[in-house]
Structures are given as C-alpha cells and as structure tokens.
Design a protein around this motif. Structure first.
Motif: not given
Length: 120
Positions: A1-5
């Motif tokens: 899964m993508p890493l989001r801030a």
C-alpha cells in the motif's frame, strides 16, 4: 500500500498536561477516524508544539491511545512573532489505499485558521 502523510493541528486553551493530552488524543483520534485507519496502518507520527507548550510531550498522549509500538517524535515549532499560540501539530505517516486527494487533513479548534483550505 502507498505511504501517505496526513497533517493536522489543534490548539490548547492553556498549557496543562491533562488538557494537552485530551486535545492531542482528540486530534489523533480524528485523523485516524477521518482516514479510516487502524493503528497497524500507522508507520510513524511527528508532533510539534509551539514554544509556549512545555507541560508534556504530545507523544505521551498518543501512547495512552495504544500507539506504544508506533515510532513517535516530538519537536518544537519555530518561534515566529505573531504566530498562533498553543498549537500542537501532527504529521502522521500511514499506509493506506487512499490517493493523496482522498486524504483528510484535520484542523480542530482555533487551528482551523492555520489551513482553512484543508479544514473540514
């Protein structure tokens, strides 16, 4: 899964440990709920406070919510003249299937004035 801030902020009415913990927990819970996250989705969290907050670390409040295994860091914001006082900010890094445009950033209390474009 993508890493989001995911960003967020809240303000305090006074620099008091119990009040800091309550507002920090309110902010963390709001970010988690708004983005449909589980604690295991969270990679790390950075908290900052304005220089007028010295009663405790926001990370201590997050640990009380079960974030003991999540890497947490606290730092102090720059002391910019005229800046909003008594602010706790958060930058939460999480693995999520949401796109950047689907991320909900959370600004509570007087912190809404910091990013009216992002506040709900």
């Amino acid at each position: 899964m993508p890493l989001r801030a995911i960003r967020g902020a809240t303000t305090l009415e006074r620099d008091e440990r119990e009040h800091l913990h309550q507002r920090t927990q309110e902010l963390v819970e709001a970010v988690v709920a708004a983005n449909s996250l589980e604690t295991d989705d969270i990679v790390s969290v950075i908290f900052t406070c304005t220089p007028d907050i010295v009663s405790d670390f926001p990370a201590a409040a997050a640990r009380e919510l079960g974030f003991g295994a999540v890497p947490l860091m606290c730092a102090q914001e720059m002391a910019v003249p005229g800046a909003l006082p008594l602010v706790v900010r958060v930058m939460m890094h999480a693995e999520t299937g949401r796109s950047r445009n689907e991320i909900t950033h959370v600004y509570l209390h007087d912190a809404v004035s910091l990013r009216r474009d992002l506040a709900q």
